[in-house]
Scaffold this active site. Structure first.
Site, PDB file in Angstrom:
ATOM      1  N   GLY A  10     106.445  57.520  -5.188  1.00 19.08           N
ATOM      2  CA  GLY A  10     105.466  57.851  -4.150  1.00 19.08           C
ATOM      3  C   GLY A  10     105.987  58.944  -3.233  1.00 19.08           C
ATOM      4  O   GLY A  10     105.721  58.962  -2.038  1.00 19.08           O
ATOM      5  N   GLY A  13     103.719  61.257  -0.712  1.00 19.60           N
ATOM      6  CA  GLY A  13     103.011  60.744   0.471  1.00 19.60           C
ATOM      7  C   GLY A  13     103.612  61.253   1.765  1.00 19.60           C
ATOM      8  O   GLY A  13     104.585  62.016   1.771  1.00 19.60           O
ATOM      9  N   GLN A  14     103.042  60.782   2.877  1.00 24.73           N
ATOM     10  CA  GLN A  14     103.445  61.249   4.210  1.00 24.73           C
ATOM     11  C   GLN A  14     104.938  60.977   4.442  1.00 24.73           C
ATOM     12  O   GLN A  14     105.704  61.855   4.811  1.00 24.73           O
ATOM     13  CB  GLN A  14     102.601  60.481   5.239  1.00 24.73           C
ATOM     14  N   ILE A  37     102.217  60.126  -8.801  1.00 24.23           N
ATOM     15  CA  ILE A  37     101.237  60.100  -9.900  1.00 24.23           C
ATOM     16  C   ILE A  37     100.537  61.449 -10.045  1.00 24.23           C
ATOM     17  O   ILE A  37      99.792  61.662 -11.009  1.00 24.23           O
ATOM     18  CB  ILE A  37     100.179  58.979  -9.700  1.00 24.23           C
ATOM     19  N   ASP A  53     104.012  56.606 -12.738  1.00 25.95           N
ATOM     20  CA  ASP A  53     103.073  55.622 -12.177  1.00 25.95           C
ATOM     21  C   ASP A  53     103.743  54.254 -12.276  1.00 25.95           C
ATOM     22  O   ASP A  53     103.913  53.722 -13.383  1.00 25.95           O
ATOM     23  CB  ASP A  53     101.751  55.638 -12.969  1.00 25.95           C
ATOM     24  N   TYR A 143      96.206  45.541   3.414  1.00 22.63           N
ATOM     25  CA  TYR A 143      97.492  46.247   3.546  1.00 22.63           C
ATOM     26  C   TYR A 143      98.496  45.365   4.279  1.00 22.63           C
ATOM     27  O   TYR A 143      99.616  45.165   3.821  1.00 22.63           O
ATOM     28  CB  TYR A 143      97.240  47.541   4.324  1.00 22.63           C
ATOM     29  N   LYS A 147     101.950  43.547   3.016  1.00 20.08           N
ATOM     30  CA  LYS A 147     103.246  43.808   3.655  1.00 20.08           C
ATOM     31  C   LYS A 147     103.923  42.492   4.049  1.00 20.08           C
ATOM     32  O   LYS A 147     105.119  42.293   3.871  1.00 20.08           O
ATOM     33  CB  LYS A 147     103.070  44.713   4.879  1.00 20.08           C
TER      34      LYS A 147
END
Ligand code: VAH
Length: 318
Positions: A10, A13-14, A37, A53, A143, A147
């Site tokens: 990943g 991402g940010q 991905i 992935d 989400y 977590k």
């Protein structure tokens, strides 16, 4: 610690794009494999990058077996707002993705695993001010539920299989090197892009919505400090509270106005207001400061100045 070989899942991402750069600085670009991905964009294309992935479990496990990684940073996840629109996939990626990584860590004896939790693991009955490390957790988003469950799994794999998995409960992370990624706190990212390009921003949260936040530079430092700390200093194997500041849209807007005087903010709260209202206002991170020396560096003025100084040049370059 022998020669390290690091996998970032990943990376696009940010957090991933900036954490990958921090890993390049710490371990050398040649020892870091960034994956996502979709193809690398911007600065990520300057290092080792592969399409991966985590949910394609057989291919993922073969990739781990072939490359003999010593550390895995598993960052791929669906964030809070996006997760409410696609709960089934959010649970699949956020939960199964973590379990595939933890199982691979056991099977291939990966030395260390990093997995991000979030203040989203707290809920409406969690104490709102100075939220303790150990307290009531009743998350209301898919989400947040993923977590909270992920933290339990990390502790279980550590206790049952000895996996050295470490985790941080990030507050809202503010960076400028990627566009917002579907989070409820991402108003505080988008506002900078809009302030520079349009000199105005319509905020999807109410002006006095206080949330714990952190500049990405501090988040990267906290993550690398945690992962480099001796194992005997890590006493929390669910996930550590960490914090830097808390602010509301009204305050970040006032800080931006100091740099862009004719910037104007308007407010139109949407479904994300209820998500934000379920989260803490401020976090007690004394355990992280005591156990492995966590110390933030950026407050709101320093963060706003740094972003508004660097963002125009970054947008021109990438
Ligand atoms: C989100 N940025 O808004 C994430 C974060 C505390 C919130 O985990 O979903």
């Amino acid at each position: 610690m022998g020669k390290q070989k690091i996998l970032v899942i990943g990376a696009g991402g940010q957090l991933g794009s900036e954490l990958t750069q921090g890993l390049w600085r710490l371990h050398g670009k040649e020892n870091v494999v960034a994956t996502d991905i979709k193809d690398a964009e911007g600065i990520l294309a300057e290092g080792n990058f592969e399409i991966l992935d985590v949910l394609k479990r057989d291919a993922f496990t073969s990739f781990i077996q072939k490359n003999k990684f010593t550390q895995v940073y598993h960052l791929a996840a669906v964030l809070s707002a996006t997760g409410e629109k696609n709960p089934g996939f959010a649970w699949h990626l956020n939960m199964d993705g973590l379990l595939y990584v933890l199982d691979a860590a056991v099977e291939y004896k990966i030395e260390k695993v990093y997995w991000p939790s979030s203040i989203a693991a707290f809920g409406p009955t969690t104490p709102k001010q100075n939220t303790p490390q150990d307290t009531v957790m009743d998350p209301t988003t898919v989400y947040g539920i993923s977590k909270q469950a992920g933290e339990r799994w990390c502790q279980w794999y550590h206790e049952k299989h000895g996996v050295d998995v470490r985790s941080l409960r990030y507050p809202g992370l503010i960076g400028y090197k990627t566009k917002p990624g579907g989070g409820t706190t991402d108003y505080a990212v988008d506002i900078f892009f809009q302030a520079l390009s349009e000199k105005k921003y319509e905020c999807f949260l109410k002006p006095d919505t206080y949330l714990p936040m952190m500049y990405m530079d501090d988040a990267v430092k906290a993550t690398l400090d945690l992962m480099e700390a001796p194992a005997e200093k890590i006493h929390v194997r669910s996930s550590y509270n960490i914090s830097a500041m808390s602010f509301c849209p009204e305050e970040i807007s006032a800080e931006i106005k100091k740099h862009i005087p004719d910037f104007n903010i308007t407010y139109k709260a949407d479904f994300r207001q209820a998500i934000a209202d379920s989260w803490p206002r401020s976090i007690d991170d004394s355990r992280a400061r005591a156990d492995w020396g966590w110390q933030h560096r950026f407050g709101l003025p320093e963060m706003a100045a740094d972003i508004l100084k660097n963002l125009p040049e970054y947008l021109a370059a990438y």
